[in-house]
Design an enzyme around this catalytic site. Sequence first.
Site, PDB file in Angstrom:
ATOM      1  CE  LYS A 119      -3.881  -2.323   0.574  1.00  0.00           C
ATOM      2  NZ  LYS A 119      -4.957  -2.378  -0.392  1.00  0.00           N
TER       3      LYS A 119
ATOM      4  CG  ASN B 233      -7.627   0.286  -2.211  1.00  0.00           C
ATOM      5  OD1 ASN B 233      -6.987  -0.669  -1.780  1.00  0.00           O
ATOM      6  ND2 ASN B 233      -8.571   0.148  -3.122  1.00  0.00           N
TER       7      ASN B 233
ATOM      8  CG  HIS C 182      -1.316  -9.459  -6.725  1.00  0.00           C
ATOM      9  ND1 HIS C 182      -1.059  -9.953  -5.468  1.00  0.00           N
ATOM     10  CD2 HIS C 182      -2.434  -8.722  -6.611  1.00  0.00           C
ATOM     11  CE1 HIS C 182      -1.980  -9.516  -4.627  1.00  0.00           C
ATOM     12  NE2 HIS C 182      -2.827  -8.765  -5.293  1.00  0.00           N
TER      13      HIS C 182
END
Length: 766
Positions: free
Chosen positions: A115, A120, A701
């Site tokens: 982060k 966000n 990811h």
Amino acid sequence: MSKGIKTSSLGYPRIGKNREWKKTLEAYWAGKIDEQTFRSQMEEIQLQHLQTQQQAGIELIPVGDFTFYDHVLDTAAMFGIVPARYGYQGGDIPLDLYFSMARGNAGATACEMTKWFNTNYHYIVPEIGSLTPVLTENKPLAAYRFAKERAGIEGKPVIVGLYTFLKLSKGFPAAQISAVAARFLPVYVQLLQELQQEGVAWVQIDEPAIVTGLTAEEIALLKTIYGEIAASVPGLYVILQTYFEAAEPLEALLELPVQGLGLDFIHDGGKNLESIARLGWPKDKILGAGIIDGRNIWRSDIDAKLELVAGLQKYVPQEQLILQPASSLLHVPVTVEGEDKLKPAVKNALAFANEKLAELVLIAAAADGGTERYAAELAANREVLAVFRALPERGREDVAEQVRSLEKLPDNRSLPFAERVKVQQEKWRLPLLPTTTIGSFPQTAEVRQARLKWRKGVWTQERYDGFIKRQIAEAITLQEELGLDVLVHGEFERTDMVEFFGEKLAGYLFTGGGWVQSYGSRCVKPPVIYADVAFIQPMTVKESLYAQSLTKLPVKGMLTGPVTILNWSFVRDDLSREAVAGQIALALRHEVTALEEAGIEMIQVDEPAIREGLPLKAGDHEHYLNWAVKSFRIATNHVKDTTQVHTHMCYSEFNDMIGSISAMDADVISIETSRSHGELIVSFEEQEYDKGIGLGVYDIHSPRVPVVEEMTSAIERALRALDVQQFWINPDCGLKTRGWEETTAALRNMVKAAVLVREKSGAVSR
């Protein structure tokens, strides 16, 4: 600078009004366009962003804030900070190597992603180690030239400051930061000298890490960095930009040899103005006053902003004052235009990036030229806000009564974990090292198209429900075939883990184009909490119950937790975040009850965003964590002892929160850790954690499929710090963004790895 109040922008949303940036990125990754076409399309998007700010009347327009993925990754690549596993031999950074650092490739894992402060947005963590920086490309210079040649704009190059860059990096002991800074200073100076030689007047050096708190040693380091810059680039105007909190101690920052200092007057709790009132403002410095909220989407109260500017002008002459957003506008959508489905009372109360720039120009003009000239605009602003504030749903007495009842609710589960884990083991009879996933499965084009047809009325509710049931059935069958122990229904009916719940709760509204960047091309459309939040009817029971009817294995009910719903929404600004979290927690408590009453007794309440809401100053952590933990417990602590509560979190830094995470009293927690797996395990070697835990054994990811041996190694490494009785095997996050082929392959390898470790340790059953 000339007299009069100037306006400046700190950064503009990258994604484009219609997410053109995202679509161009994904087209390149999919091989649909070549590199030349990709770069050409990106240039056109960049040009549009510059022209929009120019047309708005902004005088200092940022350049260099535009990126192909992430601005911190840009900085690392610009200085040749490329981990050895990518085989980089120096020179220019090829585009595919740049993307490999962010996304991984067949031969190398991606760099860690985490982060950006308490937002966000996710940045790519630089891995410095012993690497020697070299200026591979002067990206701010290229951006400056582009703006000047294509738009006639004398831009303000934006650079991530050296102090912040090192604070956000990994690969060296914290105690060696000064020595590492000494390696980097020459290339920073080279970059700035090249900008000065080009004729650049102003450079914005972003140092948000300053607001997290400064030790005497860190203040000394800042003096060294900016002293060297001042000595090496005399005459270049440097504005040192802070945001997200108060800049303290301000007296130390005012002593730095820079020509300007940017301060946040929105999220500072009034401390920056108090410090200026106490210290005065030096005659040789510009103040970049962040007076517009760059992180929320509400229209400004112009009268209040003019009052703030007037307060600043008591200490800062207007020729030394620049008005600007409090942070980059990266964190808000592009424009309110097109949001015609919202009722006027609400739409008129919204301000996205373009509207915020217009507000800024109006405030500067009214403060400079007198409010009488702008009486009509100010009156319209007052009327819009008055209508919005008077909406009855913003002051529901039934919600207020429920909130008052919070003090009467029990604060704990009926049995402590050490006792209820025994009855849960008896009920569920899971093997040691149970395997599961975090919740979501791939959202394919077929799934998205079906949802779109349903929303547009092309498909009936019955047809759409049938489609979702088929997706769930296929997912359950696949999970059984793979050998997973605890299943999920796949969340095919959900666009987003927060939006889905917001659509079913009172107090929310949804925009049509309110997209913001989360990481890379991943964009989210945060729901908007504009009124009191309340439960209406069950939200997840239908799909969970159907999935459970298809299998004898346990299926987890999947909810998003109150603090994550809060942190991933745009939140009303007339109540404290703590108060809004309490409203959400009460609503979710009803949903947990509905699931349990329907027979779903393994319930996951995800809180991936708890850490990102953590205040940036350590002194404010305890208060936030207390109400965040309380909110989770309000939602979950009333369930039966045999009901197993799971949660999921996304971050790698664990030491400073382990006590609060344990206090949430979830039976099982899974943590997104694959990019920093070994580092997190050290936390468990240093501190004890006594509940069930799953440390993600592979990175979702990245599209790469890790081999069995890689995941086996990750499991065995974790078991050196954690008891086999408490460890779960899972990916590090949901699988929504992945394809089915890679998902199936990765999960198959994950189950094989779990079985291998069970066999090695003799841990076949509980």
